[in-house]
Scaffold this motif. Structure first.
Motif, PDB file in Angstrom:
ATOM      1  N   GLN A 180      -4.396  -1.742  -7.476  1.00  0.00           N
ATOM      2  CA  GLN A 180      -2.894  -1.512  -7.539  1.00  0.00           C
ATOM      3  C   GLN A 180      -2.088  -0.885  -6.491  1.00  0.00           C
ATOM      4  OE1 GLN A 180      -1.114  -2.527  -9.985  1.00  0.00           O
ATOM      5  NE2 GLN A 180      -2.802  -3.368 -11.229  1.00  0.00           N
ATOM      6  N   VAL A 181      -2.803   0.052  -5.708  1.00  0.00           N
ATOM      7  CA  VAL A 181      -2.428   0.869  -4.649  1.00  0.00           C
ATOM      8  C   VAL A 181      -2.082  -0.149  -3.394  1.00  0.00           C
ATOM      9  CG1 VAL A 181      -2.673   2.747  -2.841  1.00  0.00           C
ATOM     10  CG2 VAL A 181      -3.028   3.140  -5.495  1.00  0.00           C
ATOM     11  N   LYS A 182      -3.301  -1.296  -3.321  1.00  0.00           N
ATOM     12  CA  LYS A 182      -3.560  -1.962  -2.131  1.00  0.00           C
ATOM     13  C   LYS A 182      -2.329  -2.714  -1.545  1.00  0.00           C
ATOM     14  CE  LYS A 182      -6.382  -5.665  -0.235  1.00  0.00           C
ATOM     15  NZ  LYS A 182      -7.501  -6.488  -0.573  1.00  0.00           N
ATOM     16  N   THR A 183      -1.702  -3.347  -2.608  1.00  0.00           N
ATOM     17  CA  THR A 183      -0.274  -4.146  -2.110  1.00  0.00           C
ATOM     18  C   THR A 183       0.750  -3.493  -1.699  1.00  0.00           C
ATOM     19  OG1 THR A 183      -0.912  -5.832  -3.752  1.00  0.00           O
ATOM     20  CG2 THR A 183       1.353  -5.741  -3.148  1.00  0.00           C
ATOM     21  N   PRO A 184       1.173  -2.387  -2.238  1.00  0.00           N
ATOM     22  CA  PRO A 184       2.360  -1.302  -1.570  1.00  0.00           C
ATOM     23  C   PRO A 184       1.776  -0.952  -0.330  1.00  0.00           C
ATOM     24  CG  PRO A 184       1.401  -0.495  -3.618  1.00  0.00           C
ATOM     25  CD  PRO A 184       0.953  -1.787  -3.721  1.00  0.00           C
ATOM     26  N   VAL A 185       0.496  -0.340  -0.266  1.00  0.00           N
ATOM     27  CA  VAL A 185       0.356   0.344   0.909  1.00  0.00           C
ATOM     28  C   VAL A 185       0.288  -0.748   1.931  1.00  0.00           C
ATOM     29  CG1 VAL A 185      -1.545   1.457   2.060  1.00  0.00           C
ATOM     30  CG2 VAL A 185      -1.019   2.442  -0.362  1.00  0.00           C
ATOM     31  N   SER A 186      -0.197  -1.720   1.803  1.00  0.00           N
ATOM     32  CA  SER A 186      -0.167  -2.862   2.825  1.00  0.00           C
ATOM     33  C   SER A 186       1.449  -3.219   3.462  1.00  0.00           C
ATOM     34  CB  SER A 186      -0.787  -4.106   2.399  1.00  0.00           C
ATOM     35  OG  SER A 186      -2.060  -3.853   2.124  1.00  0.00           O
ATOM     36  N   LEU A 216       3.897  -1.108   2.955  1.00  0.00           N
ATOM     37  CA  LEU A 216       4.519  -0.252   3.833  1.00  0.00           C
ATOM     38  C   LEU A 216       3.835  -0.165   5.221  1.00  0.00           C
ATOM     39  CD1 LEU A 216       4.023   2.781   1.045  1.00  0.00           C
ATOM     40  CD2 LEU A 216       6.175   1.803   1.932  1.00  0.00           C
ATOM     41  N   LYS A 217       2.470  -0.418   5.363  1.00  0.00           N
ATOM     42  CA  LYS A 217       2.286  -0.470   6.776  1.00  0.00           C
ATOM     43  C   LYS A 217       2.707  -1.595   7.437  1.00  0.00           C
ATOM     44  CE  LYS A 217      -2.473   1.443   6.192  1.00  0.00           C
ATOM     45  NZ  LYS A 217      -4.058   0.956   6.025  1.00  0.00           N
ATOM     46  N   MET A 218       3.052  -2.845   6.773  1.00  0.00           N
ATOM     47  CA  MET A 218       3.813  -3.981   7.440  1.00  0.00           C
ATOM     48  C   MET A 218       5.260  -3.559   7.906  1.00  0.00           C
ATOM     49  SD  MET A 218       4.238  -7.786   6.119  1.00  0.00           S
ATOM     50  CE  MET A 218       5.301  -7.227   4.865  1.00  0.00           C
ATOM     51  N   VAL A 219       5.876  -2.841   7.101  1.00  0.00           N
ATOM     52  CA  VAL A 219       7.341  -2.496   7.429  1.00  0.00           C
ATOM     53  C   VAL A 219       7.377  -1.576   8.424  1.00  0.00           C
ATOM     54  CG1 VAL A 219       9.485  -1.662   6.446  1.00  0.00           C
ATOM     55  CG2 VAL A 219       8.157  -3.290   5.106  1.00  0.00           C
ATOM     56  N   THR A 220       6.511  -0.293   8.434  1.00  0.00           N
ATOM     57  CA  THR A 220       6.536   0.631   9.435  1.00  0.00           C
ATOM     58  C   THR A 220       6.046   0.035  10.906  1.00  0.00           C
ATOM     59  OG1 THR A 220       4.330   1.322   8.715  1.00  0.00           O
ATOM     60  CG2 THR A 220       6.334   2.623   7.683  1.00  0.00           C
ATOM     61  N   ASP A 221       4.921  -0.814  10.855  1.00  0.00           N
ATOM     62  CA  ASP A 221       4.552  -1.438  12.181  1.00  0.00           C
ATOM     63  C   ASP A 221       5.850  -2.150  12.699  1.00  0.00           C
ATOM     64  OD1 ASP A 221       2.247  -0.159  11.828  1.00  0.00           O
ATOM     65  OD2 ASP A 221       1.316  -2.005  11.200  1.00  0.00           O
ATOM     66  N   THR A 222       6.345  -2.937  11.944  1.00  0.00           N
ATOM     67  CA  THR A 222       7.746  -3.815  12.290  1.00  0.00           C
ATOM     68  C   THR A 222       8.832  -2.967  12.890  1.00  0.00           C
ATOM     69  OG1 THR A 222       7.217  -5.359  10.584  1.00  0.00           O
ATOM     70  CG2 THR A 222       9.424  -5.418  11.565  1.00  0.00           C
ATOM     71  N   LEU A 223       9.113  -1.777  12.230  1.00  0.00           N
ATOM     72  CA  LEU A 223      10.132  -0.804  12.959  1.00  0.00           C
ATOM     73  C   LEU A 223       9.714  -0.223  13.898  1.00  0.00           C
ATOM     74  CD1 LEU A 223      11.250   0.855   9.602  1.00  0.00           C
ATOM     75  CD2 LEU A 223      12.493  -0.716  10.740  1.00  0.00           C
ATOM     76  N   LEU A 224       8.371   0.043  14.351  1.00  0.00           N
ATOM     77  CA  LEU A 224       8.072   0.736  15.476  1.00  0.00           C
ATOM     78  C   LEU A 224       7.693  -0.189  16.494  1.00  0.00           C
ATOM     79  CD1 LEU A 224       5.167   2.986  13.853  1.00  0.00           C
ATOM     80  CD2 LEU A 224       7.476   3.977  14.642  1.00  0.00           C
ATOM     81  N   SER A 280      11.418   0.859  -2.222  1.00  0.00           N
ATOM     82  CA  SER A 280      10.756   0.195  -3.340  1.00  0.00           C
ATOM     83  C   SER A 280       9.512   0.264  -3.449  1.00  0.00           C
ATOM     84  CB  SER A 280      11.074  -1.313  -3.204  1.00  0.00           C
ATOM     85  OG  SER A 280      10.680  -2.180  -4.335  1.00  0.00           O
ATOM     86  N   GLN A 281       8.701   0.257  -2.458  1.00  0.00           N
ATOM     87  CA  GLN A 281       7.275   0.383  -2.609  1.00  0.00           C
ATOM     88  C   GLN A 281       6.899   2.039  -2.895  1.00  0.00           C
ATOM     89  OE1 GLN A 281       5.182  -2.325  -2.481  1.00  0.00           O
ATOM     90  NE2 GLN A 281       7.171  -3.453  -2.295  1.00  0.00           N
ATOM     91  N   THR A 282       7.444   2.717  -2.402  1.00  0.00           N
ATOM     92  CA  THR A 282       7.214   4.369  -2.722  1.00  0.00           C
ATOM     93  C   THR A 282       7.532   4.383  -4.227  1.00  0.00           C
ATOM     94  OG1 THR A 282       9.287   4.766  -1.679  1.00  0.00           O
ATOM     95  CG2 THR A 282       7.440   5.237  -0.305  1.00  0.00           C
ATOM     96  N   ASP A 283       8.638   3.820  -4.667  1.00  0.00           N
ATOM     97  CA  ASP A 283       8.922   4.214  -5.967  1.00  0.00           C
ATOM     98  C   ASP A 283       7.691   3.333  -6.983  1.00  0.00           C
ATOM     99  OD1 ASP A 283      11.190   5.331  -5.492  1.00  0.00           O
ATOM    100  OD2 ASP A 283      12.543   3.610  -5.708  1.00  0.00           O
TER     101      ASP A 283
END
Length: 343
Positions: A134-140, A142-150, A168-171
């Motif tokens: 369950q945690v794998k998808t939102p964590v992935s 989040l990583k993808m979005v933050t990597d894109t922003l950085l 949305s993912q943190t919620d």
């Protein structure tokens, strides 16, 4: 009460010494009375025979004791490894039978405890696996979005969209962890439901308030039929949580312009809180599985959720002595009923 314990060797020495002393005293006493030397010879012969037979008895007893001890140790070793069940001696009142009976009881207790440990270990492994999934998808995400922003330049509009995605993912993660905390506390008994006599209408109204906005957003018509003065002994807070989970699923899986109806019926032994919708329905083969933790049907994976709401609702209702039942036909909606005992 304290018991003085002697070793078998020490006990044998004391018994032998007492027997020799007693026979010598008796022999001397008879000799003094009769003044006949034959008494001394007879007493000596009896003492010698007694010592010989005592020695023979000791050897036999020692071998039997050694054999019994060896068998007992072997049985205990098998019990520890769980490879063999102790032999049970029937229809016997001997000490060996009593020991055998207690060993059998001990073995059964050990097996039951080992079975419980194995079940708990499997449950824990399953839980860890489910949480990881369950945690794998939102964590992935989040990583993808933050990597894109950085690493990539983005416009203000794109940045806003990315931040909304992060929210949305943190919620989703927050909802998952909150649901897990509630479930674990109920399962382990950290939280105990407190049943009090109060109006069921207030409980239903509190649960309904949580889905009003999302229902209006999807233009779903919601109706409620509940006697205002019906009182029932129940835990209002946690029953609200269970009912909200049913209503939330009903809103989630009912299409726009659909209908949701909440009705309360008082039966002889139970009060029924019925939640019916005009959603997609549930196939009969899946109706038992939907109450499992983290279970979600393949065709609803696009909808938000982690598949723990129905499991939590069932736990809450069961701890109040009730149960949840479901009737559904694919394409014609579903009816979930919370059955709470009157007493």
């Amino acid at each position: 009460m304290k018991h003085i314990s002697f070793s078998a060797k020490r006990l044998f020495q004391w018994v032998t010494a007492a027997m020799i002393f007693s026979m010598i005293v008796i022999t001397i006493s008879f000799f003094r009375v009769t003044k006949q030397r034959e008494i001394l010879f007879a007493g000596g012969a009896l003492l010698l025979c007694a010592l010989i037979w005592l020695f023979v008895l000791t050897q036999i007893f020692g071998k039997q004791l050694a054999l019994f001890t060896s068998d007992l140790c072997q049985t205990l070793d098998h019990m520890i490894t769980g490879n063999e069940e102790p032999n049970y001696i029937k229809d016997s009142e001997t000490q060996l039978a009593r020991i055998s009976h207690r060993l059998l009881r001990l073995y059964q207790i050990m097996q039951d405890n080992q079975r419980k440990v194995d079940e708990e270990r499997q449950e824990l492994q399953s839980l860890v696996s489910d949480i990881s999934h369950q945690v794998k998808t939102p964590v992935s995400n989040l990583k993808m979005v933050t990597d894109t922003l950085l690493t990539h330049p983005v416009s203000d509009t794109e940045r806003t969209d990315f931040i909304r995605g992060i929210r949305s993912q943190t919620d989703k993660l927050d909802f998952l962890f909150q649901a897990l905390v509630k479930t674990s506390r109920l399962e382990t008994g950290v939280i105990r439901l407190e049943k009090k006599s109060c109006k069921l209408f207030d409980t239903v109204a509190q649960a309904m308030s949580g889905i009003v906005y999302t229902a209006e957003k999807k233009k779903i018509a919601v109706s409620v039929e509940c006697p205002e003065h019906l009182t029932l002994s129940h835990d209002s807070k946690w029953t609200t949580e269970a009912l909200f989970n049913l209503l939330d699923n009903a809103v989630k899986y009912t299409p726009s312009n659909g209908k949701i109806a909440v009705s309360v019926f008082q039966w002889e032994m139970y009060v029924e809180i019925r939640v019916s919708d005009t959603g997609k329905g549930i196939s009969e083969s899946n109706q038992a599985a939907i109450f499992r933790r983290f279970y979600r049907e393949e065709e609803v994976h696009k909808e938000q959720g982690v598949g723990i709401g129905l499991y939590l609702a069932r736990q809450i209702v069961m701890q109040q002595g009730g149960y949840i039942k479901v009737t559904s036909t694919p394409g014609q909606g579903s009816i979930f009923s919370i059955m709470l005992p009157v007493q």
